[in-house]
Design an enzyme around this catalytic site. Structure first.
Site, PDB file in Angstrom:
ATOM      1  N   ASP A   1     -68.332 -27.946-102.463  1.00 63.20           N
ATOM      2  CA  ASP A   1     -68.870 -29.488-101.946  1.00 63.20           C
ATOM      3  C   ASP A   1     -68.264 -30.487-102.442  1.00 63.20           C
ATOM      4  O   ASP A   1     -68.264 -31.681-102.107  1.00 63.20           O
ATOM      5  CB  ASP A   1     -70.387 -29.518-101.684  1.00 63.20           C
ATOM      6  CG  ASP A   1     -70.608 -28.594-100.783  1.00 63.20           C
ATOM      7  OD1 ASP A   1     -70.950 -27.378-100.806  1.00 63.20           O
ATOM      8  OD2 ASP A   1     -70.966 -28.719 -99.532  1.00 63.20           O
TER       9      ASP A   1
ATOM     10  N   ASN B   1     -71.722 -26.625-105.617  1.00 67.28           N
ATOM     11  CA  ASN B   1     -71.652 -25.669-104.031  1.00 67.28           C
ATOM     12  C   ASN B   1     -73.106 -25.391-103.997  1.00 67.28           C
ATOM     13  O   ASN B   1     -73.978 -25.461-104.662  1.00 67.28           O
ATOM     14  CB  ASN B   1     -70.873 -24.508-104.383  1.00 67.28           C
ATOM     15  CG  ASN B   1     -70.463 -23.825-103.036  1.00 67.28           C
ATOM     16  OD1 ASN B   1     -70.137 -24.454-102.205  1.00 67.28           O
ATOM     17  ND2 ASN B   1     -70.626 -22.551-103.276  1.00 67.28           N
TER      18      ASN B   1
ATOM     19  N   ARG C   1     -71.891 -27.850 -90.426  1.00 65.38           N
ATOM     20  CA  ARG C   1     -72.286 -27.891 -91.905  1.00 65.38           C
ATOM     21  C   ARG C   1     -70.813 -27.215 -92.434  1.00 65.38           C
ATOM     22  O   ARG C   1     -69.866 -26.829 -91.831  1.00 65.38           O
ATOM     23  CB  ARG C   1     -73.452 -27.288 -92.164  1.00 65.38           C
ATOM     24  CG  ARG C   1     -73.735 -26.110 -91.292  1.00 65.38           C
ATOM     25  CD  ARG C   1     -73.012 -24.658 -91.347  1.00 65.38           C
ATOM     26  NE  ARG C   1     -72.940 -24.296 -92.630  1.00 65.38           N
ATOM     27  CZ  ARG C   1     -71.745 -23.642 -93.087  1.00 65.38           C
ATOM     28  NH1 ARG C   1     -70.698 -23.283 -92.226  1.00 65.38           N
ATOM     29  NH2 ARG C   1     -71.597 -23.219 -94.469  1.00 65.38           N
TER      30      ARG C   1
HETATM   31  O1  MRU Z   1     -75.391 -26.488 -96.575  1.00 63.54           O
HETATM   32  P1  MRU Z   1     -74.048 -26.308 -96.154  1.00 63.54           P
HETATM   33  O2  MRU Z   1     -74.037 -24.927 -95.260  1.00 63.54           O
HETATM   34  O3  MRU Z   1     -73.217 -27.272 -95.584  1.00 63.54           O
HETATM   35  O4  MRU Z   1     -73.249 -25.904 -97.234  1.00 63.54           O
HETATM   36  C1  MRU Z   1     -72.243 -25.360 -97.437  1.00 63.54           C
HETATM   37  C2  MRU Z   1     -71.796 -24.862 -98.771  1.00 63.54           C
HETATM   38  O5  MRU Z   1     -72.043 -24.954 -99.790  1.00 63.54           O
HETATM   39  C3  MRU Z   1     -70.064 -24.485 -98.757  1.00 63.54           C
HETATM   40  O6  MRU Z   1     -69.872 -23.532 -99.862  1.00 63.54           O
HETATM   41  C4  MRU Z   1     -69.232 -25.575 -99.232  1.00 63.54           C
HETATM   42  O7  MRU Z   1     -69.436 -26.670 -98.274  1.00 63.54           O
HETATM   43  C5  MRU Z   1     -67.694 -24.998 -98.951  1.00 63.54           C
HETATM   44  S1  MRU Z   1     -67.510 -25.003 -97.262  1.00 63.54           S
HETATM   45  C6  MRU Z   1     -65.606 -24.547 -97.023  1.00 63.54           C
END
Ligand code: MRU
Length: 355
Positions: free
Chosen positions: A240, A250, A53
């Protein structure tokens, strides 16, 4: 970065077997396990259930999904089908779309016999580039921090996990902190637990601990209070998806932290590679797909039971319904700077730099 003193990346290739290995992030922090992935289906599953993730890591892993599809069937239809299935696996992080576009651009013009080899080689390039990109984000962030803060112990707050576990290595938001710590700067990080999946408690606390960066876990609700008390010098998070105007999508809860930081005159930084910028300016950014995940993630919590077994427990009355949006959007006005591999920009500068 290091796990018990040994260097690890979140994903690596075994080119002899044409397979990849990942760290299974659903088991952290209690069990450190790695697993091989051999096929498109396994890649899609790993992304969906969040064994991998974090926006950059999702993009890199998805690229390997295309390579696996080309290994079993390198036709145009297979490429199209694999791209569309991967695209739907997690809809919000634009890095996934970016990686798929890059793979398609390379593979469509070449003959099907050459596609697997070309796909595998491009995956390796994308993986290596991710590491360099995050190192660059870290160095730009470090110089910025050194030039803007001069105090004994820097108090930093972060949300979710934008560390090395969210990328191939180094991370985005945590990369400047690793560089700062390695250079001897005195840091302390407030780690938001980040309900409902607790990426802060499970992942950020673990990786900061592995690297011996002083940190304290806080409930998601504690950040505003700490800011009011003068206990936070700056907030730094990943992203994201970022609009050309500098709005930042994000992890859910980022928006609330940004408002609290704004209200308390605390700088709010976002660190992300340029592959996180959504260059499609034709749509309304506030209409982008926000992933809605299963209600169980809100109703249940994972942890160790008294027998040291990884267990899920129910925390709400049986029959309670829950709503689980995974991301939110922070408007650009709350964001002080965006750190990319190219430099440090105000949200308003993004358009001129990246269009
Ligand atoms: O749901 P996730 O764990 O994939 O979400 C991750 C995040 O929101 C992070 O802050 C984002 O992907 C940036 S990662 C460098």
């Amino acid at each position: 970065m290091k796990v018990n003193g040994e260097h690890f990346q979140t994903i690596w290739l075994d080119s002899t077997e044409s397979i990849i290995h990942i760290i299974d992030q659903t088991k952290l922090p209690h069990h450190f396990t790695t697993k091989p992935l051999h096929s498109l289906d396994e890649v899609i599953n790993a992304i969906k259930i969040m064994e991998v993730r974090g926006a950059p890591l999702i993009g890199v892993t998805a690229a390997f999904g295309i390579a696996f599809a080309m290994k079993s069937n390198s036709s145009d239809d297979s490429l199209k089908d694999a791209s569309s299935r991967l695209f739907q696996s997690r809809p919000t992080a634009v890095n996934l779309q970016w990686a798929l576009n890059r793979m398609n651009k390379e593979l469509i013009p070449i003959t099907s016999e050459k596609r697997f080899e070309a796909a595998w080689s491009l995956c390796q390039t994308i993986l290596d580039e991710d590491i360099k990109t995050n190192q660059s984000i870290g160095l730009h962030g470090l110089h910025f921090i050194e030039n803007h803060f001069n105090k004994k112990t820097l108090q930093v707050l972060t949300h979710c996990n934008a560390g090395w576990l969210a990328t191939v290595d180094y991370g985005t938001a945590l990369s400047p902190l690793y560089y700062a710590h390695n250079k001897g700067l005195d840091l302390h990080v407030w780690v938001d637990e980040t309900r409902p999946r607790n990426q802060g408690a499970h992942l950020t606390a673990w990786e900061l601990g592995q690297h011996k960066i002083p940190h304290t876990l806080i409930s998601d609700n504690a950040g505003g209070h700490l800011m009011q008390k003068g206990e936070v010098d700056f907030v730094i998070v990943g992203a994201d998806r970022i609009s050309m105007h500098g709005d930042v999508c994000n992890k859910i809860g980022t928006y609330l932290k940004a408002i609290a930081a704004f209200e308390n005159n605390i700088p709010f930084y976002v660190a992300a590679p340029k592959s996180t910028i959504d260059t499609d300016a034709t749509k309304n950014f506030f209409d982008i797909p926000i992933e809605s995940r299963h209600e169980e993630e809100v109703l249940m919590m994972q942890g160790l039971n008294s027998n040291n077994e990884l267990t899920n427990i129910q925390i709400a009355p049986k029959g309670t319904r829950a709503f689980n949006p995974a991301f939110d959007i922070t408007p650009y006005k709350y964001i002080t700077k965006i750190i990319t591999e190219d430099g440090v920009y105000s949200p308003q500068e993004l358009k001129s730099v990246y269009s």
